[in-house]
Structure formats: structure tokens, C-alpha cells
Design a protein around this motif. Structure first.
Motif, short mmCIF file in Angstrom:
data_model
loop_
_atom_site.label_atom_id
_atom_site.label_comp_id
_atom_site.label_asym_id
_atom_site.label_seq_id
_atom_site.Cartn_x
_atom_site.Cartn_y
_atom_site.Cartn_z
N UNK A 222 0.88 -1.17 0.19
CA UNK A 222 -0.41 0.27 -0.09
C UNK A 222 0.95 1.27 0.29
N UNK A 223 1.77 1.37 0.83
CA UNK A 223 2.99 2.73 1.01
C UNK A 223 3.61 2.85 -0.50
N UNK A 224 4.20 1.26 -1.29
CA UNK A 224 4.65 1.45 -2.15
C UNK A 224 3.84 2.04 -3.01
N UNK A 225 2.92 1.51 -3.54
CA UNK A 225 2.12 2.21 -4.49
C UNK A 225 1.69 3.31 -4.47
N UNK A 226 2.43 4.47 -3.14
CA UNK A 226 1.81 5.93 -3.10
C UNK A 226 3.28 6.17 -4.04
N UNK A 260 -7.97 -11.77 6.30
CA UNK A 260 -6.99 -11.52 5.66
C UNK A 260 -7.15 -10.90 4.28
N UNK A 261 -8.77 -11.12 4.58
CA UNK A 261 -8.74 -10.03 3.09
C UNK A 261 -8.30 -8.22 2.74
N UNK A 262 -6.92 -8.78 1.63
CA UNK A 262 -6.56 -6.28 1.64
C UNK A 262 -5.96 -6.47 2.79
N UNK A 263 -6.23 -5.18 3.68
CA UNK A 263 -5.74 -4.93 4.85
C UNK A 263 -6.30 -4.24 5.28
#
Length: 305
Positions: A222-226, A260-263
Motif C-alpha cells: 500500500x505504501x510502496x504503491x503511493x 486476510x482480505x486486503x489490509x
């Protein structure tokens, strides 16, 4: 207007984080030390000693005012030293710079104080005019950019990427990230990174400490995709942040169920109150913790300096 380190752009308070976040990322480089200063700290022990002594003074002088004020003062210190340096690294000069940085930080945060509050122990006492002249010197070196953009300005934004539903867990994540940021300021290796990169690394490191291991990859993604984050720098910064010693790396939470689905975190149960107290998050690393705000005999110094 009072400076809020989480939202330094006061004219867009009501719009944070959506509208002001791009502005924060755009402007943050203007609130960093110069690359020359960072390289000098890496190369010479003298400059590291100067910085360490000044930080120690700031911590002693501001220990009554909570952790955010000294953090802001230290950001002023690094930016000032990177611009001006200290031609005469005498103890009284560093003390004057430290007092002036603390005084400016207190004024920006609308903290009630008198100059006597910041004199503290150290054998020197400066008159108001001398401190004022040094303040103007610092203001000029910082180009009057006093509403510092710090890692605290980005923490809530990065946490929002995790879609954490449980409020206590979200607060625990933020508290641990803030703790990491306080301690990271003392490490000269991290000065080269943008505030947003430090914030991203702190949030990522906090999530690694507090969350189930199965959740960490999704948080990292999630952070890396920012689009605002330089992935290579974030990985490098996170590796260094992970080396920062923490007071108890165990989670302060016992998990009952983590989706376990998503975050998305669905349920979390805090430990007992006793455990919470034993794991009380340290406000400002080891510096503030060991300061007793002593008072001793002082030498009155008048300008010029």
C-alpha cells in the motif's frame, strides 16, 4: 497562528489530508538540511559532536514543554547549521544557538514561556537582546520558513492507506510510528531522507511490530504503491529505522481476529491496563527521559556574539 506539526499548512486545516497532502510533498524539500551538511556529518567527528552537544542542550532547556517543541527546535538547529555552520563551536555559542532554537519553536507553537525558562543549567545566561539577535540570524538562515514540514505531517496520510477500521489499533499504530520518528531524529543517517520518507518508514516499521506477519506485505504494498513515495529510498530508510532500538518491540495488543482480505483489520483486544502501563510509549527517546532540568550558577553574557 499556532503551528501544528501534523498540519503545518494552517490555511488548509479543514481540507487535510486530501487537499493539503500534495502541497506537503511538494514543499517538504524546502525544510530539509542541505546535502553538504549531511555529507559533512558523515565525514567529520567534530561536526557530529557539535550537533550532539546542541541537541543535548535543546533537550535540557525544553524538557518541561513536551516532546514536540524540542523536535521542532532540533529541525531548526539542523537547518541552521546546514546553512551557516558554527564558525566558533564554543560551548557558549552552541548554548546560545540552542536557546534561540527553543525560543523560536516555543513562539511558533504558542507556548507560554519566559526567557528564564530556557536558560537552564550550563553555566551561561544570555540577555534578551543577545538571544533576539541570534533568533534573527536563524530566521534569515531558514529564510523565515518556520512552519516546518516534518514526518508528523505525513503519518495520518500513510496510516489511511492501510484502511484500519479499529480506532484503538489505529491509535496504537500512530503512537508507535510517532515514537519511532522521535528516536529517528537523533540518527544522522536519516537526515538525508525526506520527512515523508521517514514517516512512511516509521509507519511501515510500526505495522511490522504491531500487526500479524501475514498483514505486513499488504501494508508494504500500500505504501510502496503511493505515487509520492520513492520506493528505493523508502526501503533504505526502513532498513535503518528497523535498527533503532525500541523499548520493548512486542506488540501491546493481543489479536482475536485479523482479516486476510486486503489490509482491513476487523477486531483487536488490548492487553490489561498493567501491561499497557509497563509498555508506556516513551515521549522522546532516551534524551528527554534522562533530563532532570537542573539549575546551577550561570554566567550572564551580553551581545555581541
Amino acid at each position: 497562528m499556532e503551528l501544528d506539526l501534523e498540519n503545518p499548512l494552517s490555511n488548509v486545516n479543514d481540507l487535510f489530508p486530501a487537499a493539503s497532502t500534495p502541497s506537503l510533498f511538494l514543499l517538504e524539500s524546502h525544510h530539509m538540511p542541505t546535502l553538504y551538511y549531511i555529507n559533512t556529518l558523515k565525514a567529520t567527528h567534530l561536526d557530529i559532536s557539535v550537533r550532539r552537544e546542541a541537541i543535548s542542550s535543546i533537550s535540557q532547556l525544553s524538557c518541561k514543554f513536551g516532546p514536540f517543541l524540542p523536535y521542532l527546535a532540533i529541525t531548526y538547529l539542523d537547518r541552521f547549521l546546514s546553512s551557516q555552520g558554527v564558525a566558533q563551536p564554543n560551548t557558549w555559542v552552541l548554548r546560545l544557538v540552542a536557546i534561540s532554537c527553543v525560543s523560536l519553536a516555543a513562539k511558533m507553537m504558542k507556548t507560554d514561556f519566559s526567557l528564564a525558562d530556557f536558560q537552564g543549567d550550563g553555566g551561561f545566561m544570555f540577555d534578551e537582546q543577545t538571544v533576539e539577535r541570534m533568533e534573527y540570524l536563524i530566521l534569515g538562515a531558514l529564510k523565515w520558513r518556520m512552519r516546518s514540514i516534518t514526518p508528523f505531517s505525513f503519518v495520518s496520510f500513510f496510516i489511511s492507506l492501510f484502511k484500519v477500521k479499529d480506532p484503538p489499533l489505529k491509535q496504537a499504530l500512530k503512537a508507535r510510528a510517532v515514537e519511532i520518528i522521535f528516536k529517528a531524529q537523533l540518527d544522522t543517517k536519516l537526515l538525508e531522507f525526506k520527512p515523508s520518507t521517514i514517516a512512511a518508514s516509521a509507519v511501515l516499521s510500526a505495522s511490522h511490530q504491531l500487526f500479524d506477519g501475514k498483514q505486513f506485505p499488504s501494508f508494504k504494498k500500500a505504501i510502496s504503491s503511493c505515487s509520492y513515495v520513492n520506493k528505493e529510498n523508502m526501503v533504505k530508510c526502513t532498513n535503518w529505522v528497523e535498527e533503532i532500538p525500541m523499548e520493548g518491540s512486542e506488540s501491546i495488543w493481543d489479536y482475536q481476529h485479523i482479516s486476510s482480505s486486503g489490509s482491513e483489520i476487523t477486531t483487536v483486544t488490548p492487553r490489561t491496563e498493567g501491561d499497557m502501563k509497563r509498555r508506556k510509549i516513551n515521549d522522546y527517546g532516551t534524551i528527554i527521559k534522562t533530563v532532570d532540568c537542573p539549575v546551577s550558577k550561570r554566567v550572564l553574557i551580553h551581545g555581541p556574539f
